[in-house]
Design a protein around this motif. Structure first.
Motif, short mmCIF file in Angstrom:
data_model
loop_
_atom_site.label_atom_id
_atom_site.label_comp_id
_atom_site.label_asym_id
_atom_site.label_seq_id
_atom_site.Cartn_x
_atom_site.Cartn_y
_atom_site.Cartn_z
N ILE A 42 0.85 -1.22 -0.21
CA ILE A 42 0.08 0.13 -0.01
C ILE A 42 0.99 1.17 -0.04
N MET A 43 2.10 1.02 0.48
CA MET A 43 3.04 2.38 0.50
C MET A 43 3.35 2.64 -0.77
N ARG A 44 3.86 1.58 -1.41
CA ARG A 44 4.31 1.76 -2.74
C ARG A 44 3.31 2.33 -3.78
N ALA A 45 2.22 1.84 -3.55
CA ALA A 45 0.98 2.51 -4.39
C ALA A 45 0.80 4.04 -4.00
N GLU A 46 1.25 4.43 -2.86
CA GLU A 46 1.34 5.83 -2.93
C GLU A 46 2.48 6.61 -3.62
N CYS A 47 3.71 5.94 -3.43
CA CYS A 47 4.83 6.59 -4.28
C CYS A 47 4.38 6.52 -5.91
N ASP A 48 3.73 5.42 -6.09
CA ASP A 48 3.30 5.56 -7.62
C ASP A 48 2.31 6.50 -8.10
N ALA A 49 1.40 6.81 -7.02
CA ALA A 49 0.51 7.73 -7.41
C ALA A 49 1.09 9.29 -7.37
N ALA A 50 2.06 9.36 -6.41
CA ALA A 50 2.80 10.57 -6.69
C ALA A 50 3.68 10.88 -7.75
N GLY A 51 4.20 9.89 -8.22
CA GLY A 51 5.37 9.80 -9.43
C GLY A 51 4.45 10.13 -10.65
N ASP A 52 3.15 9.71 -10.69
CA ASP A 52 2.36 10.21 -11.68
C ASP A 52 1.85 11.64 -11.59
N ALA A 53 1.44 12.12 -10.32
CA ALA A 53 1.08 13.35 -10.20
C ALA A 53 2.23 14.38 -10.47
N VAL A 54 3.39 14.07 -10.25
CA VAL A 54 4.49 15.15 -10.41
C VAL A 54 5.06 15.00 -11.79
N GLU A 55 4.51 13.99 -12.50
CA GLU A 55 5.24 13.74 -13.80
C GLU A 55 6.85 13.50 -13.75
N LEU A 56 6.98 12.28 -12.81
CA LEU A 56 8.40 12.04 -13.05
C LEU A 56 8.78 11.11 -14.37
N ASN A 57 9.53 11.77 -15.14
CA ASN A 57 9.67 11.40 -16.68
C ASN A 57 10.59 9.99 -17.00
N PHE A 58 11.72 10.20 -16.26
CA PHE A 58 12.71 9.16 -16.72
C PHE A 58 13.40 8.68 -15.02
N LYS A 59 13.56 7.30 -15.16
CA LYS A 59 14.09 7.04 -13.79
C LYS A 59 15.19 5.94 -14.15
N VAL A 60 16.18 5.96 -13.29
CA VAL A 60 17.23 4.79 -13.24
C VAL A 60 17.29 4.34 -11.85
N ASP A 61 17.22 2.80 -11.99
CA ASP A 61 17.03 2.08 -10.59
C ASP A 61 18.42 1.04 -10.86
N CYS A 62 19.03 1.14 -9.87
CA CYS A 62 20.26 0.05 -9.73
C CYS A 62 20.11 -1.09 -8.79
N LEU A 63 20.76 -1.94 -8.82
CA LEU A 63 21.14 -3.09 -7.94
C LEU A 63 22.59 -3.07 -7.64
N VAL A 64 22.91 -3.34 -6.42
CA VAL A 64 24.45 -3.17 -6.17
C VAL A 64 24.95 -4.33 -5.23
N ASN A 65 26.20 -4.53 -5.46
CA ASN A 65 26.68 -5.58 -4.61
C ASN A 65 27.45 -5.22 -3.23
N ARG A 66 28.15 -6.03 -2.80
CA ARG A 66 28.92 -5.82 -1.52
C ARG A 66 29.90 -4.90 -1.54
#
Length: 423
Positions: free
Chosen positions: A232-256
């Motif tokens: 339910i908290m991720r859904a809040e983030c998604d709604a906010a991202g749409d509202a502010v029109e976040l256009n482009f995102k880079v999401d990384c995974l990292v190691n030790r």
């Protein structure tokens, strides 16, 4: 002790390497543990993956999961903001941002049309020493960098479907191209960080941040470490991202070592979904419990080290186990305007003062190994008097060998701030 006797004792010790000091020396050092203990090294598979080369990072950014390229999106834009996560997250933004800038400049944008914005949420501000660590010298010297201020200069955008009132950073909202750079790791509330969490709470106003954290109490079964679907908290983030029109995102995974092992670029919901799906295996370890002793290292988020104790509680025998928290953060724990103490008896909206003895209801003993200790470092979870503070591993080991002279079932968590127990 004679040298020969000391060597014999060292030969009888197990040795396990753990990562330490991401934003400093970024080194590995060894834990020594008695050979007669049963020791499980909880090391998720993603921690051992190799880091991507600069060319591989560039390729992934220039070929997004879906939609237009960043260069295509940037053509004709007037003002660009690049929002990036702060020093509580391991993302090596300096390995990503130059490729973002390359696309922007290819589209015709000038340096004075681009600014960088710390996604602080309710954390304290950072200085240029930290900017150089996070962004590198070239960007720090040539582009405007601003801290987000959640208390003023915010713009109202609307509400989420559940009623959270949305106020966001004025500089962010004034730009017609909005880009985010962050990482995906397990998160105690939204399941996996990443996606539009870079804007909520990243660049939100303080009342919005408080209301966002209120959502935790709607249904705790729909939040929690690694709980991504129907969160339910991720859904809040998604709604906010749409509202502010976040256009482009880079999401990384990292190691030790804090290196990028994979990244996803493009629309924020797509990058978050793909990254979290990979993250389930990347950061996950098999579910286990019933340990006498859990040694939880805090590496990626050492300045939010208390969150590592959540894994300890899951691993330990209820109320009987001992936890060791390795909190090696020279700068101390990050200020948090919502969650931490701001006086002897009060704090942020979601701060809960803990009386002495609270932690002993949950575990037998807590030992905190902190080379740079302070009296408020545990205020997120307990009273400081509930823990034994020491500065070195030999001091920890001396206590543990007295408490567990014979057999002990021990879990070593390589980094309790970005691991989770799979269901």
């Amino acid at each position: 002790m004679p040298i020969t006797h000391r060597l014999i004792l060292e030969d009888m010790m197990k040795k396990i390497s753990i990562p330490s000091r991401l934003w400093y020396e970024n080194k590995e050092w060894e834990l020594t543990l008695p050979d007669h203990w049963q020791v499980d090294n909880l090391n998720p598979p993603g921690f051992e993956k190799a880091g991507l080369t600069s060319g591989q990072i560039r390729e992934k950014i220039h070929h997004p999961l879906s939609g237009p390229t960043l260069e295509e999106m940037a053509r004709g834009k007037k003002q660009v903001v690049i929002v990036f996560d702060d020093m509580t997250r391991p993302t090596p933004v300096k390995d990503v941002a130059p490729h973002i800038l390359e696309s922007l400049h290819e589209a015709g944008l000038k340096k004075d049309q681009i600014r960088f914005l710390w996604a602080l949420g309710a954390h304290g501000a950072f200085d240029m020493i930290n900017a150089r660590k996070k962004l590198g010298e070239e960007i720090t010297e040539n582009y405007a960098i601003y801290n987000h201020d959640p208390f003023q200069n915010t713009v109202r955008v609307g509400r989420t479907p559940t009623g959270v009132e949305l106020w966001f950073n004025r500089e962010f909202m004034a730009c017609d191209l909005k880009i985010g750079i962050g990482c995906i790791t397990p998160h105690v509330h939204v399941g996996f960080g990443g996606g539009a969490k870079i804007v909520l709470p990243g660049v939100a106003g303080i009342e919005t941040i408080n209301q966002f954290h209120n959502q935790l109490y709607r249904d705790k079964g729909c939040t929690g470490l690694g709980n991504f679907e129907n969160n339910i908290m991720r859904a809040e983030c998604d709604a906010a991202g749409d509202a502010v029109e976040l256009n482009f995102k880079v999401d990384c995974l990292v190691n030790r070592r804090g290196q990028i092992t994979n990244l996803y670029a493009g629309p924020f919901q797509a990058t978050h979904a793909a990254g979290a799906e990979e993250g389930k295996e990347h950061y996950g370890v098999p579910h286990a419990s019933g340990y006498d002793l859990a040694i939880c290292n805090a590496y990626a988020k050492a300045n939010e080290s208390a969150i590592a104790l959540l894994l300890s509680l899951m691993l330990l025998k209820p109320r009987e186990g001992t936890a060791v928290l390795i909190s090696d953060a020279p700068e101390g724990q990050v200020p948090h305007y919502v969650m931490r103490a701001w006086g002897s008896e009060y704090g942020g909206r979601h701060y809960t003062p803990r009386a002495k003895g609270f932690l002993q209801r949950l575990m037998r003993k807590l030992i905190v190994m902190a080379p740079y200790p302070d009296r408020t470092s545990l205020d997120l979870i307990s009273h400081s008097d509930d823990a034994i503070f020491v500065k070195t591993w030999p001091e920890v080991l001396a206590i543990l060998e007295k408490d567990f002279p014979n057999k002990a079932k021990v879990a070593v968590v390589q980094d309790g701030t970005m691991q989770y127990l799979k269901k």
